[in-house]
Enzyme design. Sequence first.
Site, short mmCIF file in Angstrom:
data_model
loop_
_atom_site.label_atom_id
_atom_site.label_comp_id
_atom_site.label_asym_id
_atom_site.label_seq_id
_atom_site.Cartn_x
_atom_site.Cartn_y
_atom_site.Cartn_z
N GLY A 95 -18.87 14.94 11.97
CA GLY A 95 -18.32 14.12 13.04
C GLY A 95 -16.85 13.79 12.92
N LYS A 116 -19.10 30.36 14.12
CA LYS A 116 -19.78 29.37 13.29
C LYS A 116 -20.99 30.07 12.71
CE LYS A 116 -21.43 24.76 12.74
NZ LYS A 116 -21.12 23.37 13.05
N ASP A 130 -22.15 23.95 18.65
CA ASP A 130 -20.70 24.02 18.51
C ASP A 130 -20.14 25.28 19.16
OD1 ASP A 130 -20.75 21.63 17.16
OD2 ASP A 130 -20.81 22.55 15.18
N GLU A 179 -15.72 28.14 11.50
CA GLU A 179 -16.00 26.71 11.33
C GLU A 179 -17.21 26.51 10.43
OE1 GLU A 179 -17.33 22.69 13.77
OE2 GLU A 179 -16.93 24.54 14.88
N LEU A 205 -9.28 11.95 22.58
CA LEU A 205 -9.19 12.54 23.91
C LEU A 205 -9.83 11.63 24.95
CD1 LEU A 205 -10.09 16.27 23.11
CD2 LEU A 205 -7.83 15.21 23.29
N PRO A 206 -9.16 11.40 26.07
CA PRO A 206 -9.77 10.59 27.12
C PRO A 206 -11.02 11.24 27.69
CG PRO A 206 -7.77 11.67 27.91
CD PRO A 206 -7.83 11.89 26.43
N GLU A 207 -11.04 12.56 27.67
CA GLU A 207 -12.21 13.34 28.05
C GLU A 207 -12.16 14.66 27.31
OE1 GLU A 207 -12.23 14.64 32.07
OE2 GLU A 207 -10.08 15.11 32.10
#
Length: 206
Positions: free
Chosen positions: A12, A32, A43, A96, A182-184
């Site tokens: 996270g 990934k 992901d 990742e 991030l706002p979104e």
Amino acid sequence: MSTLVITGTGTGVGKTVFAAGLAAALRASYWKPVQAGLEEATDTETVSALTNCRVLPERYRLRLPASPHLAAEDLGLTIDLDALSLPQTDGLLIVEGAGGVMVPLNRQSFYLDLFTRWQAPVILVALTALGTINHTALSLAALRRAGCPVLGVVFNGPPEPEVEQSIVDICDTRHLGRLDPLPELSRPALLEAFKAIDLDTIRKAP
């Protein structure tokens, strides 16, 4: 440079968002190798939605949202590190990991063992929240002790300049930038946030 590995100080911390932005910025492919948990967007699906980059299929898709070794055992499987060799791609590949450096893949091996095999430059993603100095220092120490080439640290969260500089000084590492909250979660928001990332240094990775 043909491969960059993205890992984090824990679960996270923003690895997937950073990996997506990096793949978009460098026009790289994304992989990934192990996905644990399939009920929500994976992901790989998140990266695909945020970018136009090529995404490679996971080698292991495990239903249980748990440590990879437990999610594999839930299906009667054992993750084989020999099955996780880096795929051949045209151009740069962004890989990742899951969770942090010491997340177990099986009862004998950690992600760290995989990173050591690959010997690709590693970028560590860390939060700016309380406790990050300890988590980041431990992760960097483990990577270096294993002989993994560490490119630097990317921070995620509100600015904490004294904390960030403390990590750079104490751990003798590069500050590769910081992603603002991030706002979104959208492609335009991610591209805007990525203006703060040191892409020049990342591009020059050996």
